[in-house]
Design a protein around this motif. Structure first.
Motif, mmCIF file in Angstrom:
data_model
loop_
_atom_site.group_PDB
_atom_site.id
_atom_site.type_symbol
_atom_site.label_atom_id
_atom_site.label_comp_id
_atom_site.label_asym_id
_atom_site.label_seq_id
_atom_site.Cartn_x
_atom_site.Cartn_y
_atom_site.Cartn_z
ATOM 1 N N PRO A 1 -88.592 -2.251 -1.821
ATOM 2 C CA PRO A 1 -89.134 -3.327 -0.983
ATOM 3 C C PRO A 1 -88.403 -4.645 -1.243
ATOM 4 C CG PRO A 1 -90.707 -2.711 -2.696
ATOM 5 C CD PRO A 1 -89.563 -1.766 -2.795
ATOM 6 N N PRO A 2 -88.262 -5.476 -0.202
ATOM 7 C CA PRO A 2 -87.548 -6.745 -0.362
ATOM 8 C C PRO A 2 -88.311 -7.741 -1.247
ATOM 9 C CG PRO A 2 -88.484 -6.595 1.828
ATOM 10 C CD PRO A 2 -88.709 -5.274 1.159
ATOM 11 N N ALA A 3 -89.612 -7.574 -1.336
ATOM 12 C CA ALA A 3 -90.419 -8.480 -2.161
ATOM 13 C C ALA A 3 -91.555 -7.675 -2.789
ATOM 14 C CB ALA A 3 -90.994 -9.609 -1.305
ATOM 15 N N ASP A 4 -92.073 -8.192 -3.884
ATOM 16 C CA ASP A 4 -93.186 -7.522 -4.568
ATOM 17 C C ASP A 4 -94.500 -8.090 -4.050
ATOM 18 O OD1 ASP A 4 -94.576 -5.887 -6.247
ATOM 19 O OD2 ASP A 4 -94.278 -7.117 -8.033
ATOM 20 N N ASP A 5 -94.805 -7.723 -2.807
ATOM 21 C CA ASP A 5 -96.076 -8.141 -2.210
ATOM 22 C C ASP A 5 -96.704 -6.932 -1.531
ATOM 23 O OD1 ASP A 5 -95.436 -8.112 0.816
ATOM 24 O OD2 ASP A 5 -93.832 -9.375 0.027
ATOM 25 N N PRO A 6 -97.998 -6.967 -1.269
ATOM 26 C CA PRO A 6 -98.684 -5.794 -0.712
ATOM 27 C C PRO A 6 -98.086 -5.281 0.601
ATOM 28 C CG PRO A 6 -100.289 -7.391 -1.485
ATOM 29 C CD PRO A 6 -98.944 -8.044 -1.585
ATOM 30 N N GLY A 7 -97.700 -6.166 1.482
ATOM 31 C CA GLY A 7 -97.142 -5.741 2.761
ATOM 32 C C GLY A 7 -95.827 -5.002 2.588
ATOM 33 N N ASN B 1 -94.617 -3.618 -0.195
ATOM 34 C CA ASN B 1 -94.823 -2.395 -0.977
ATOM 35 C C ASN B 1 -95.448 -1.288 -0.133
ATOM 36 O OD1 ASN B 1 -93.713 -3.448 -3.333
ATOM 37 N ND2 ASN B 1 -95.664 -4.259 -4.036
ATOM 38 N N GLY B 2 -96.426 -1.637 0.704
ATOM 39 C CA GLY B 2 -97.084 -0.653 1.557
ATOM 40 C C GLY B 2 -96.130 -0.061 2.582
ATOM 41 N N TYR B 3 -95.335 -0.946 3.196
ATOM 42 C CA TYR B 3 -94.378 -0.464 4.190
ATOM 43 C C TYR B 3 -93.311 0.411 3.531
ATOM 44 C CZ TYR B 3 -91.029 -0.416 8.018
ATOM 45 O OH TYR B 3 -90.169 -0.010 9.000
ATOM 46 N N ASN B 4 -92.822 -0.004 2.370
ATOM 47 C CA ASN B 4 -91.811 0.765 1.660
ATOM 48 C C ASN B 4 -92.345 2.144 1.293
ATOM 49 O OD1 ASN B 4 -89.026 0.498 0.394
ATOM 50 N ND2 ASN B 4 -90.240 1.287 -1.300
ATOM 51 N N LYS B 5 -93.608 2.219 0.893
ATOM 52 C CA LYS B 5 -94.202 3.503 0.541
ATOM 53 C C LYS B 5 -94.207 4.445 1.755
ATOM 54 C CE LYS B 5 -98.266 5.656 -1.488
ATOM 55 N NZ LYS B 5 -99.616 5.477 -1.989
ATOM 56 N N GLN B 6 -94.478 3.897 2.934
ATOM 57 C CA GLN B 6 -94.469 4.720 4.150
ATOM 58 C C GLN B 6 -93.067 5.240 4.465
ATOM 59 O OE1 GLN B 6 -96.206 2.461 7.331
ATOM 60 N NE2 GLN B 6 -98.257 2.509 6.438
ATOM 61 N N LEU B 7 -92.061 4.535 3.988
ATOM 62 C CA LEU B 7 -90.684 4.965 4.234
ATOM 63 C C LEU B 7 -90.191 5.991 3.230
ATOM 64 C CD1 LEU B 7 -88.959 1.556 5.080
ATOM 65 C CD2 LEU B 7 -89.675 3.345 6.678
#
Length: 154
Positions: free
Chosen positions: A80-86, A88-94
Motif C-alpha cells: 500500500p502507498p500509505a499505512d492507513d485503513p483505506g 491497507n484495505g484496498y491493497n488486501k483486496q488486490l
C-alpha cells in the motif's frame, strides 16, 4: 499456486499423430485410430508441417505467458502507498493470497503457462524432437568420455 491433485492434466489421453499428408481440417481423430491412453482420449492427426507450425505458435504463447508470470508475481508483491485503513484495505483486496485480484490472476496465468508448456512437450514428442535431442546429448557424452559404450564417466 500448483494445480490441486484431483485436477487432471488437460492433455491426458490426447495424442498427436504425425502423418505425411495434411490433416483434414485438423479434426480430432482425423482418421487415426484412437489412442491407447485414458478412456475418452483422442488423437489429432497433423502433417509434419502443420505440427511444426503449431509448435512455433505454442512456443511463442508459452514464452509470452512466462513473461506474464513474472509480471503477475510482481503484482502480488504490491504494497500500500500509505499505512492507513483505506490503502491497507484496498491493497488486501488486490494481493490477499488465493482471493485477491492479483493473486487470482497469477494463478490463472500459471495454469495457462502449464497448459502451453504441456502442449509444446506433446508436440515435440510427436515430432520426435525430444528423443533425438536426448540421443544427440548421449552421443556427445560418449564422445567426451572417449567413445566407449561400456565405460561410464566416473
Amino acid at each position: 499456486m500448483a494445480q490441486p491433485a484431483s485436477e487432471q492434466n488437460w492433455l491426458t489421453g490426447l495424442d498427436f499423430a504425425i502423418t505425411d499428408a495434411p490433416a483434414a481440417g485438423g479434426a480430432s481423430s482425423g482418421g487415426a485410430p484412437p489412442s491407447s491412453g485414458a478412456p475418452g482420449g483422442g488423437r489429432f492427426s497433423l502433417s509434419r508441417e502443420e505440427a511444426q507450425s503449431m509448435l512455433v505458435v505454442a512456443k511463442r504463447v508459452a514464452t509470452t505467458l512466462r513473461t506474464m508470470q513474472n509480471d503477475a508475481e510482481r503484482l502480488t508483491q504490491v504494497s500500500p502507498p500509505a499505512d492507513d485503513p483505506g490503502s491497507n484495505g484496498y491493497n488486501k483486496q488486490l494481493v490477499a493470497t488465493g482471493q485477491g485480484a492479483f493473486s487470482v490472476g497469477k494463478t490463472q496465468v500459471d495454469k495457462e503457462f502449464k497448459y502451453a508448456s504441456d502442449l509444446v512437450t506433446k508436440l515435440e514428442n510427436a515430432l520426435g524432437m525430444t528423443g533425438s535431442a536426448d540421443e544427440q546429448a548421449a552421443a556427445g557424452v560418449k564422445t567426451a568420455a572417449g567413445g566407449s559404450q561400456d565405460k561410464g564417466l566416473a
